[in-house]
Design a protein around this motif. Structure first.
Motif, short mmCIF file in Angstrom:
data_model
loop_
_atom_site.label_atom_id
_atom_site.label_comp_id
_atom_site.label_asym_id
_atom_site.label_seq_id
_atom_site.Cartn_x
_atom_site.Cartn_y
_atom_site.Cartn_z
N PRO A 20 0.72 -1.52 0.09
CA PRO A 20 0.00 -0.23 -0.47
C PRO A 20 0.51 1.07 0.09
CG PRO A 20 -0.69 -1.61 1.44
CD PRO A 20 -0.02 -2.02 1.06
N ARG A 21 0.24 2.09 -0.50
CA ARG A 21 0.80 3.70 -1.03
C ARG A 21 0.26 4.62 -0.41
NH1 ARG A 21 4.67 5.50 -4.88
NH2 ARG A 21 5.21 7.33 -3.82
N PRO A 22 0.97 5.36 0.78
CA PRO A 22 0.51 6.04 1.30
C PRO A 22 -0.40 7.53 0.24
CG PRO A 22 2.65 6.41 2.05
CD PRO A 22 2.88 4.40 1.04
N GLY A 23 -0.69 8.20 1.22
CA GLY A 23 -0.84 9.84 -0.22
C GLY A 23 -1.76 9.42 -1.27
N VAL A 24 -2.31 7.97 -1.10
CA VAL A 24 -3.74 8.23 -2.33
C VAL A 24 -4.85 7.30 -1.64
CG1 VAL A 24 -1.73 7.67 -3.71
CG2 VAL A 24 -2.39 5.79 -2.80
N ALA A 25 -5.03 7.42 -2.31
CA ALA A 25 -7.14 6.34 -2.30
C ALA A 25 -7.03 5.83 -3.60
CB ALA A 25 -7.29 7.60 -1.72
N GLU A 26 -7.68 4.59 -3.58
CA GLU A 26 -8.42 3.30 -4.65
C GLU A 26 -9.51 3.18 -4.75
OE1 GLU A 26 -5.26 0.69 -5.41
OE2 GLU A 26 -3.60 2.21 -4.93
N LEU A 27 -9.89 3.23 -5.64
CA LEU A 27 -11.48 3.49 -5.05
C LEU A 27 -11.89 2.30 -6.59
CD1 LEU A 27 -11.21 6.09 -4.82
CD2 LEU A 27 -13.39 6.85 -5.74
N THR A 28 -12.52 1.22 -6.08
CA THR A 28 -12.75 0.52 -7.31
C THR A 28 -14.01 1.20 -8.48
OG1 THR A 28 -13.56 -1.35 -5.32
CG2 THR A 28 -14.37 -1.64 -7.44
N VAL A 29 -13.66 0.24 -9.42
CA VAL A 29 -14.81 1.39 -10.74
C VAL A 29 -15.62 0.27 -11.01
CG1 VAL A 29 -14.88 2.13 -13.14
CG2 VAL A 29 -12.18 2.51 -11.54
N THR A 30 -16.64 0.29 -10.92
CA THR A 30 -18.33 -0.49 -11.09
C THR A 30 -18.27 -0.10 -12.68
OG1 THR A 30 -18.86 1.52 -10.55
CG2 THR A 30 -18.63 -0.39 -8.59
N ALA A 31 -18.39 0.93 -13.32
CA ALA A 31 -17.98 0.55 -15.15
C ALA A 31 -17.83 1.99 -15.23
CB ALA A 31 -19.72 1.65 -15.01
N PRO A 32 -17.03 1.68 -16.57
CA PRO A 32 -16.96 0.10 -17.38
C PRO A 32 -16.53 -1.01 -16.45
CG PRO A 32 -15.90 1.48 -18.06
CD PRO A 32 -15.82 2.17 -17.69
N ARG A 33 -16.28 -1.90 -16.69
CA ARG A 33 -15.40 -3.75 -15.99
C ARG A 33 -14.32 -3.05 -16.03
NH1 ARG A 33 -14.18 -8.72 -16.46
NH2 ARG A 33 -14.40 -10.08 -14.74
N ALA A 34 -13.59 -2.83 -15.20
CA ALA A 34 -12.25 -1.99 -14.94
C ALA A 34 -11.31 -3.23 -14.99
CB ALA A 34 -11.47 -0.94 -14.61
N VAL A 35 -10.84 -3.22 -15.85
CA VAL A 35 -9.60 -5.06 -15.85
C VAL A 35 -9.20 -5.00 -16.63
CG1 VAL A 35 -11.38 -6.69 -14.22
CG2 VAL A 35 -11.03 -6.91 -16.71
N ARG A 36 -7.65 -5.76 -16.25
CA ARG A 36 -7.05 -6.57 -17.77
C ARG A 36 -6.67 -7.56 -17.94
NH1 ARG A 36 -0.88 -4.31 -16.37
NH2 ARG A 36 -0.18 -4.54 -14.51
#
Length: 330
Positions: free
Chosen positions: A281-297
């Protein structure tokens, strides 16, 4: 008479002992000397070492007349006398001594090369040239190699980290046996198999207006400045495609070459980014789940179509394919 017949009837200028004259030997095309001389170099070295054709023939397991003719042909091809004959024995001429030194170096190099490629193909202790994305380096690849070497403890790896297109070029050039890349490539000269998928998150500074959110539709970030990888990177293409699917074109503020650098730029308040999860985990950031579109690689393994595998490469390929759906940690 045809021109071909005339060529066959033309005399060849020859020097002493029936060898081609220097001007005739010099007419050989560049690069043809190796093909012409290589089969006879070891025979010449054997005769020079023993200074006796019969003993050399016994060591080389060839008939003595065959060996004698081979050395005479070598001298004729070179246009140089290499051996002085003294009854049943021979001795090197000055030209022969000079030639022998180079021949011995060349034969030793061939021996080393043969041993090296045989060692690399050894089923139990050979080598695999393996490429992978930088983002798979901290956890995924070390874990894969550790698991593989539990059953193949002596197999060696040459590891190459790079972005996708660069790795595919090295695959085509023969520098790599296999590579893990994303997105999964589609090319007629490659074979690629999907192994797993990795969720991407929208990474924002921890004091950003969206930082308190857990989930977000990507369209809500349409007005944000983005930090991205440079064009040509797989993650850049995926970012552009996801933003297009969300109905906007990202406004790119900074471009980089490595995902964790982008995360640092986000922490510095310079933009937002679509990134895979960090190893730590990197301090200083927030990481949000993307619900649309489906964000995967999608992550896959690729290799050159029709390229024969050595036993260690084949074993590691089978291992990777057996990890479908559980390639990534966590």
């Amino acid at each position: 008479m045809s021109s071909n017949s005339k060529e066959k009837d033309m005399p060849v200028t020859r020097g002493a002992r029936g060898a081609p004259a220097p001007e005739a030997a010099a007419g050989l095309a560049a690069g043809s000397w190796a093909a012409l001389l290589a089969p006879r170099l070891a025979q010449f070295a054997g005769v020079a070492r023993h200074e006796h054709v019969t003993r050399a023939a016994e060591e080389l397991a060839v008939p003595q007349p065959t060996l004698s003719r081979a050395v005479v042909r070598l001298e004729r091809d070179l246009g140089v006398t290499l051996l002085a004959r003294h009854g049943r024995t021979v001795s090197l001429t000055p030209a022969g001594r000079a030639f022998l030194r180079s021949v011995e170096r060349a034969l030793a190099e061939v021996e080393r090369a043969a041993e090296a490629v045989r060692a690399d193909a050894d089923p139990s202790a050979g080598k695999v040239a393996f490429g992978f994305l930088h983002t798979l380096g901290p956890e995924t690849v070390p874990g894969l190699i550790r698991a593989f070497r539990a059953d193949h403890p002596r197999v060696r790896f040459t590891l190459v980290q790079n972005y996708g297109e660069a790795m595919l070029e090295r695959l085509r050039a023969g520098d790599l046996d296999l590579c893990l890349t994303a997105p999964v490539p589609e090319a007629p000269d490659l074979v690629a198999r999907r192994l797993d998928e990795q969720r991407l998150r929208l990474v924002v500074p921890d004091d950003h207006r969206l930082a308190s959110r857990k989930r977000i539709r990507l369209a809500e970030a349409a007005e944000e400045a983005f930090v991205t990888l440079e064009p040509g990177y797989g993650l850049r293409r995926i970012t552009d495609d996801l933003c297009a699917a969300a109905g906007f074109r990202p406004r790119v503020a900074f471009e980089g070459e490595e995902a964790e650098t982008l995360r640092g730029l986000v922490a510095a308040g310079l933009g937002v980014a679509l990134l895979p999860p960090p190893a730590v985990p990197r301090p200083g950031v927030a990481e949000l789940t993307v619900t649309a579109p489906r964000a995967v690689r999608e992550i896959g393994v690729a290799w050159l179509d029709g390229h024969p595998d050595t036993p260690p490469v084949a074993a590691f390929k089978r291992f990777l394919l057996s990890r479908r759906g559980r390639l990534l940690p966590g």
